[in-house]
Design a protein around this motif. Structure first.
Motif, PDB file in Angstrom:
ATOM      1  N   THR A   1       0.833  -1.202   0.000  1.00 50.91           N
ATOM      2  CA  THR A   1       0.000   0.000   0.000  1.00 50.91           C
ATOM      3  C   THR A   1       0.867   1.251   0.000  1.00 50.91           C
ATOM      4  O   THR A   1       1.854   1.322   0.732  1.00 50.91           O
ATOM      5  CB  THR A   1      -0.906   0.026   1.246  1.00 50.91           C
TER       6      THR A   1
ATOM      7  N   LEU B   1      -2.209  -0.249   9.539  1.00 55.20           N
ATOM      8  CA  LEU B   1      -1.682  -1.308   8.677  1.00 55.20           C
ATOM      9  C   LEU B   1      -0.477  -1.975   9.313  1.00 55.20           C
ATOM     10  O   LEU B   1      -0.319  -3.197   9.227  1.00 55.20           O
ATOM     11  CB  LEU B   1      -1.316  -0.723   7.301  1.00 55.20           C
TER      12      LEU B   1
ATOM     13  N   ARG C   1      -1.405  -4.518  11.700  1.00 59.55           N
ATOM     14  CA  ARG C   1      -1.976  -5.699  11.058  1.00 59.55           C
ATOM     15  C   ARG C   1      -0.944  -6.448  10.206  1.00 59.55           C
ATOM     16  O   ARG C   1      -1.284  -7.398   9.504  1.00 59.55           O
ATOM     17  CB  ARG C   1      -3.182  -5.296  10.198  1.00 59.55           C
TER      18      ARG C   1
ATOM     19  N   VAL D   1       0.744  -5.326   7.588  1.00 63.16           N
ATOM     20  CA  VAL D   1       0.691  -4.977   6.165  1.00 63.16           C
ATOM     21  C   VAL D   1       1.726  -3.897   5.889  1.00 63.16           C
ATOM     22  O   VAL D   1       1.720  -2.845   6.533  1.00 63.16           O
ATOM     23  CB  VAL D   1      -0.712  -4.479   5.765  1.00 63.16           C
TER      24      VAL D   1
ATOM     25  N   ALA E   1       3.592  -0.799   4.120  1.00 62.39           N
ATOM     26  CA  ALA E   1       3.106   0.400   3.453  1.00 62.39           C
ATOM     27  C   ALA E   1       4.207   1.442   3.397  1.00 62.39           C
ATOM     28  O   ALA E   1       5.117   1.452   4.229  1.00 62.39           O
ATOM     29  CB  ALA E   1       1.882   0.970   4.176  1.00 62.39           C
TER      30      ALA E   1
ATOM     31  N   GLY F   1      -7.926   0.033   7.261  1.00 60.08           N
ATOM     32  CA  GLY F   1      -6.918  -0.960   7.613  1.00 60.08           C
ATOM     33  C   GLY F   1      -7.478  -2.370   7.576  1.00 60.08           C
ATOM     34  O   GLY F   1      -6.833  -3.297   7.073  1.00 60.08           O
TER      35      GLY F   1
ATOM     36  N   SER G   1      -6.264  -5.162   4.856  1.00 58.46           N
ATOM     37  CA  SER G   1      -5.747  -6.396   5.431  1.00 58.46           C
ATOM     38  C   SER G   1      -6.517  -7.604   4.914  1.00 58.46           C
ATOM     39  O   SER G   1      -5.932  -8.651   4.616  1.00 58.46           O
ATOM     40  CB  SER G   1      -5.831  -6.339   6.962  1.00 58.46           C
TER      41      SER G   1
END
Length: 210
Positions: free
Chosen positions: A12, A28, A31, A33, A35, A191, A195
């Protein structure tokens, strides 16, 4: 992580290093993820760049609201630093390019409700290749114009049209800036959505079973 030709791959790209951008970036990160957060976007209309670095409030904020916002922003900046979030305060996006899928078309490997392609976010320092883009501090009229430039017809539901191609909005309003608590709520929602798309990509069999 840098790859060939000055291109970096991430899940992202978040455009905006203010409250909205840092809030969704932190969500994010929590979680798992990855970015990259860049400072702003300079392509939404000549003479009217989407300056995501400034608050651009059109409503009158009282001292308590400003104090709350500044306290949350301080906390988010500390979180970004301590968790090594990739925040690039001096990098701005100058072009968005949709690759790997046609807007509104049937693209191999995509499903209804999922992003129809990857995005290239061009910056003066290179290209960021991402599955999702999060925009902050842009007027709806600018967003509709941008989608029109991509050849995408937008109905009444702007947010749904943008999510279909992997673009999410946090802190974006037409006139009145959302409150800090509303921004945090939006960041959490976005988010969760990003996710979920990542998990569906990594573990498609699990997503199909739900």
């Amino acid at each position: 992580m840098p790859v060939n030709g000055g291109t970096e791959r991430t899940t992202t790209v978040i455009i905006g290093t203010g409250l909205s951008g840092l809030a969704v970036g932190a969500e994010l990160r929590r979680r798992g993820v990855d970015a990259i957060v860049v400072d702003g976007l300079d392509i939404l209309g000549a003479g009217q760049p989407a300056n995501t670095a400034s608050l651009q409030r059109c409503d009158a904020a009282d001292s308590d609201s400003l104090r709350e916002r500044n306290e949350i922003l301080r906390h988010l900046r500390n979180y970004a630093a301590s968790h090594h979030m990739d925040v690039r305060n001096t990098t701005r996006a100058v072009q968005l390019t949709m690759v790997g899928g046609a807007p509104g078309g049937n693209t191999a490997g995509t499903t209804e409700g999922s992003p129809s392609g990857k995005w290239e976010v061009h910056t003066p320092n290179g290209i960021l290749l991402a599955d999702n883009i999060v925009l902050t501090r842009c007027a709806h009229s600018q967003l509709r114009r941008m989608l029109s430039d991509f050849g995408i017809t937008v109905g009444r539901n702007l947010v749904a049209a943008m999510r279909q191609i992997g673009i999410y909005l946090v802190g974006v309003g037409e006139l009145i800036t959302p409150s800090p608590k509303e921004v945090l709520r939006q960041a959490k929602t976005v988010g969760q959505a990003i996710s979920a798309t990542v998990q569906a990509t990594v573990h498609p069999e699990s997503a199909a079973a739900v």
